[in-house]
Enzyme design. Sequence first.
Site, short mmCIF file in Angstrom:
data_model
loop_
_atom_site.label_atom_id
_atom_site.label_comp_id
_atom_site.label_asym_id
_atom_site.label_seq_id
_atom_site.Cartn_x
_atom_site.Cartn_y
_atom_site.Cartn_z
N GLU A 8 0.77 -1.10 0.13
CA GLU A 8 0.03 -0.08 -0.11
C GLU A 8 1.06 1.19 -0.02
O GLU A 8 1.80 1.33 0.76
CB GLU A 8 -1.00 0.07 1.22
CG GLU A 8 -1.67 1.13 1.36
CD GLU A 8 -2.64 1.42 2.41
OE1 GLU A 8 -2.30 0.94 3.44
OE2 GLU A 8 -3.48 2.29 2.56
N ARG A 20 5.44 -12.58 9.62
CA ARG A 20 6.12 -11.23 9.20
C ARG A 20 7.31 -11.42 9.89
O ARG A 20 7.61 -11.87 10.81
CB ARG A 20 5.20 -9.90 9.48
CG ARG A 20 4.81 -9.98 10.87
CD ARG A 20 4.31 -8.62 11.49
NE ARG A 20 4.35 -7.53 10.26
CZ ARG A 20 3.31 -7.00 9.77
NH1 ARG A 20 2.12 -7.22 10.45
NH2 ARG A 20 3.27 -6.19 8.87
N LYS A 73 4.66 0.34 10.24
CA LYS A 73 4.46 1.61 9.33
C LYS A 73 4.01 2.68 10.44
O LYS A 73 4.40 4.01 10.29
CB LYS A 73 3.50 1.47 8.56
CG LYS A 73 3.81 0.67 7.44
CD LYS A 73 3.05 0.77 5.95
CE LYS A 73 3.60 0.32 4.84
NZ LYS A 73 2.67 0.17 3.65
#
Length: 566
Positions: free
Chosen positions: A37, A262, A272
């Site tokens: 994104e 992850r 983020k």
Amino acid sequence: MATPTEGTPSHFIRNIVIEDLQQNKNASRVHTRFPPEPNGYLHIGHAKSICLNFGLAGEFGGLCNLRFDDTNPSKEDVEYVESIKEDVRWLGFDWGDREYFASDYFAQLYQFAIQLIKAGKAYVCDLNADQIREYRGTLTEPGKNSPYRERSVEENLDLFERMKVGEFPDGARTLRAKIDMASPNLNMRDPVMYRILHATHHRTGDEWCVYPTYDFAHGQSDSIEGITHSICTLEFEDHRPLYDWFLEQLNIHHPQQIEFARLNLTFTALSKRKLLQLVQQGHVGGWDDPRMPTLAGFRRRGYTPEAIRTFCERIGVAKRNSTVDIAMLEHCLREDLNKRAPRVMAVLRPLKVVIDNYPEGQIEELDAVNNPEDPSMGTRKVSFSREIYIEQDDFREEPPKGFFRLSPGHEVRLRYAYIVKCTGVVKDSQTGEIKEIHCTYDPETKSGSSQSSRKVKATIHWLSAAHAVSAEVRLYDQLFIKEDPDDAPQGLDWTANLNSHSLERLTDCRVEPFLTNAKAGERYQFERLGYFCVDSVDSSPGYMVFNRAVTLRDTWAKVERSGRRR
RNA sequence: UGGGCGGUCGCCAAGCGGUAAGGCCCCGGACUUUGGAUCCGGUAUCGAAGGUUCGAAUCCUUCCCGCCCAGCCA
């Protein structure tokens, strides 16, 4: 059919791909995608995903698309699109002409939604966000059907069209999938497919007033692109039934979603949200601050794409939550740079040394090896003279046990030059600070000469005072003082764990003169100190700035540290 | 207390019924004009308890622990 590459470490996803290939699934095609994104810079965690997706495609003769998952205009920006492309390219991957955006599919997605409405599988709901939450139920209680669930197809079609053209304010209505409000999986309790957002999208402008949610956009985008293996992280495991549901209802190409854990790294924040906060609150200089775990940060710091790729291969791919030791990453960098980085001498904290018996005015050009690991990199000349600089750390007036470097009455070898013996120390009469030291040299011990084989305990680096060039060197340490940045004292948040000494600027360093020609981004080993990189932002031929990418392994420092602990 | 997913060396991670790979870290030692590099060597019985089996980390049962999910974020 492409065969597995010998020597590539395997993991469960690779095994699935191999099996699919053997069974001729997807007509023996492998097609993956990396779907960021564009709402932030790529970090080392993304690198794991990039290496996985592009790596699998590459190994099995398949393709990997770059697709921007840009379904939320309120958070996304073209700046991020550009940085992401640069970073993926820098890492060493090529998506050819397959650069896609979920927003490219808005029209198609809209048609898919209409198809579901017509099939009685989706409806326009007038509940607001709070009401939807209430109706959803809880983890242990089933939800209730929305009062708008049984609207007619015609009414749904009409309403959805009017949502699209902007007749209703943000949040007034949503388009929902009609699945099962009693499902134990909350994602199946009539999830929202479209929400009203009067926002300007970075690519489609004001064309749309409704935007698809991740759940409705992602799988269908995968399908449109003919993706075979849709690899994502663990938190999407609960979404897989929904991913599958849409594809089945629509009866279109059905990629297989596979989830992996992850990456987490010790002493590092990788969300983020946190990275954005570090930038916005000025804890770092920007997304490319060399202390940031972003690819831009690692690049500026001096990391090589090869080191990062090797790291991603070595940490493996699995479903277990894990935190990799940052030492693993550093090891991969040292291993790479050890083979490739030219060696050079640099003195970070200069201490003047006068060699009393060396002829005044005499200069010798000595041969220095550019890389002992790679003779083909040749040699260079370094100037030697009566006054030199050595590292302050390499002299101790009162040497502790096990200190092999220079101290009064003792000898060391000056790398590529002579053995010298310390004969005196000059101190500031006021402060007691050591101003310079005096030595004598043994002319018989010149490096490479027949008499040079005499052994001394240590070899230190140095620079001729008259020849050395001034430079700035930036030393970096971990951004956080805790292995787990979230492990903060009670009442405080993760920012309390920020390391106030993560950056040390040394502005009175000396380097070999030829480094003046070094270009931005070039990496060198400063002998005995570490690997350094010419800063790509602040360095110029008139004022060199080097970033320390990583130190060399330092067993003496370790000994000293453990000595202090005793 | 609902659902999903995990638990193999300090940290990652192979293993898929035949008697615990590898990497990082750490500790020894060799070598060395970087206390670098390199090279040797060292360190686990698999969350727990039962069971099946000639044989189990791998199969079954129960239990314990951890992570994720109640955004119109992704």
